[in-house]
Design a protein around this motif. Structure first.
Motif, short mmCIF file in Angstrom:
data_model
loop_
_atom_site.label_atom_id
_atom_site.label_comp_id
_atom_site.label_asym_id
_atom_site.label_seq_id
_atom_site.Cartn_x
_atom_site.Cartn_y
_atom_site.Cartn_z
N UNK A 1 6.22 0.84 -9.60
CA UNK A 1 6.07 0.70 -11.18
C UNK A 1 6.21 -0.80 -11.41
N UNK A 2 7.09 -1.74 -10.48
CA UNK A 2 7.20 -3.06 -10.61
C UNK A 2 6.03 -3.87 -10.40
N UNK A 3 5.09 -3.52 -9.63
CA UNK A 3 3.98 -4.11 -9.44
C UNK A 3 3.15 -4.56 -10.47
N UNK A 4 2.55 -5.90 -10.31
CA UNK A 4 1.57 -6.14 -11.57
C UNK A 4 0.06 -4.98 -11.54
N UNK A 5 -0.22 -5.26 -12.69
CA UNK A 5 -1.62 -4.47 -12.88
C UNK A 5 -1.50 -2.97 -12.77
N UNK A 6 -2.45 -2.17 -12.42
CA UNK A 6 -2.52 -0.68 -12.65
C UNK A 6 -2.77 -0.34 -11.16
N UNK A 7 -1.78 0.59 -10.73
CA UNK A 7 -2.09 1.35 -9.51
C UNK A 7 -2.09 2.67 -9.44
N UNK A 8 -3.18 3.44 -9.17
CA UNK A 8 -3.48 4.88 -9.30
C UNK A 8 -1.81 5.54 -8.96
N UNK A 9 -1.76 6.76 -9.63
CA UNK A 9 -0.67 7.64 -9.19
C UNK A 9 -0.64 7.74 -7.84
N UNK A 10 0.74 7.88 -7.08
CA UNK A 10 0.71 8.18 -5.75
C UNK A 10 0.31 9.44 -5.54
N UNK A 11 -0.37 9.69 -4.51
CA UNK A 11 -1.08 11.02 -4.24
C UNK A 11 0.06 11.77 -3.35
N UNK B 1 -3.10 -6.07 3.47
CA UNK B 1 -1.85 -5.87 3.20
C UNK B 1 -1.01 -6.44 4.23
N UNK B 2 -0.40 -7.63 3.98
CA UNK B 2 0.59 -8.18 4.99
C UNK B 2 2.09 -8.20 4.22
N UNK B 3 2.21 -7.78 3.08
CA UNK B 3 3.67 -7.50 2.41
C UNK B 3 3.49 -6.33 1.64
N UNK B 4 4.78 -5.95 1.41
CA UNK B 4 4.83 -4.54 0.39
C UNK B 4 3.87 -4.75 -0.90
N UNK B 5 4.18 -6.14 -1.57
CA UNK B 5 3.56 -6.26 -2.77
C UNK B 5 1.92 -6.21 -2.97
N UNK B 6 1.60 -6.36 -1.61
CA UNK B 6 -0.10 -6.12 -1.54
C UNK B 6 -0.62 -4.87 -1.82
N UNK B 7 0.20 -3.85 -1.72
CA UNK B 7 -0.33 -2.41 -2.26
C UNK B 7 -0.64 -2.18 -3.80
N UNK B 8 -0.47 -3.34 -4.53
CA UNK B 8 -0.83 -3.14 -6.08
C UNK B 8 -2.38 -2.89 -6.17
N UNK B 9 -2.48 -1.91 -6.94
CA UNK B 9 -3.79 -1.33 -7.25
C UNK B 9 -4.37 -0.47 -6.42
N UNK B 10 -3.90 -0.11 -5.28
CA UNK B 10 -4.37 0.64 -4.11
C UNK B 10 -4.20 2.26 -4.30
N UNK B 11 -4.84 2.92 -3.85
CA UNK B 11 -4.40 4.54 -3.68
C UNK B 11 -3.45 4.54 -2.45
#
Length: 281
Positions: free
Chosen positions: A167-177, A139-149
């Protein structure tokens, strides 16, 4: 003379006591929240003491910017400030139920909240950013969290912005805990159970400063420029108290006390407006 009937109207009071005493009786009965606090010599302020560096405990004792700022406010209005520590989801309902007259969270100033509550003038910036583990090079920029918990604190404005950003990030990211407090989220982040936590910039800058080998701030912030303020009710009884709080914050801003507190607790000074704002959120 003793009044033996509750709910005695102004006309009846005037007849019983005379015009001058009746007016004084009605004024006393209709005292606003600032006057009540001054008579009691105490103002109860609700907060959540898991929101460093605004409010937290150290060695079992409260510390943080809120304690210092409200101590100064108490001096300005001539009362003792007593803090009531509550879980954040319970704080605003308690204000609405008049269990106390002021919330010193503070909270992000938003349009939705401003329709329901009165905010003080801002005390710090509240723009949302990400906190990650220092050793996580993925993770070096905000967009790098895509797909992570990911993790955030429940019922917060920061969580709402985080959800919208994810919601704007590509792919599927798990619901935020969702966590009851940011302290719990930070613990799971340190343990590797989540990849990042979203919170307002002043908060995560402080956390990263305390444990630089564990936590780092991801730049730039992804949230909309926003500010923190304290909260009261939008009614006539609350107006004098909120007016006094605004005046005290502006005075502290102008004489340097606020910037000194910001430097101490955030390591930087935020250029905050000197009057209530129109929220961007």
């Amino acid at each position: 003379m003793t009044l033996t009937r509750r709910g005695l109207g102004a006309a009846a009071i005037s007849t019983t006591l005379g015009t001058g005493l009746a007016a004084a009786f009605v004024r006393r009965a209709a005292a606003n929240n600032l006057e009540k606090a001054r008579r009691a010599g105490e103002l109860v302020v609700a907060t959540e003491m898991h929101f460093a560096p605004f409010d937290f405990t150290e060695g079992g004792r409260q510390t943080g910017l809120n304690l210092e700022l409200f101590t100064e406010f108490g001096k300005e209005i001539g009362v003792k400030i007593t803090f009531q520590d509550l879980p954040w989801p319970a704080v605003l309902p308690g204000l609405e139920a008049s269990r106390y007259d002021l919330v010193g969270g503070p909270a992000t100033i938003t349009r939705a909240r401003s329709e329901r509550y009165r905010f003080s003038v801002p005390v710090a910036e509240a723009t949302v950013a990400l906190l990650k583990r220092t050793n996580d090079s993925s993770i070096t920029k905000p967009q790098d969290i895509a797909g992570k918990q990911l993790g955030g604190a429940t019922t917060t404005a920061q969580l709402a912005q985080f959800q919208a950003f994810v919601a704007t990030l590509p792919g599927t990211t798990p619901p935020i805990r969702e966590y009851q407090s940011f302290s719990e989220a930070y613990a799971d982040l340190a343990a590797g159970r989540i990849a990042a936590v979203a919170n307002s910039l002043p908060n995560i800058v402080y956390v990263a400063k305390q444990r630089p080998n564990v936590f780092s701030v991801v730049q730039p912030p992804f949230g909309t420029k926003s500010y923190f303020g304290y909260i009261g009710r939008k009614d006539a009884d609350s107006a004098p108290l909120m007016d006094a709080l605004d005046a005290a914050i502006v005075k502290m801003r102008n004489d340097g006390r606020l910037s000194a507190m910001q430097t101490k607790w955030f390591g930087q000074v935020f250029d905050t407006p000197d009057k209530p704002i129109e929220p961007a959120l």
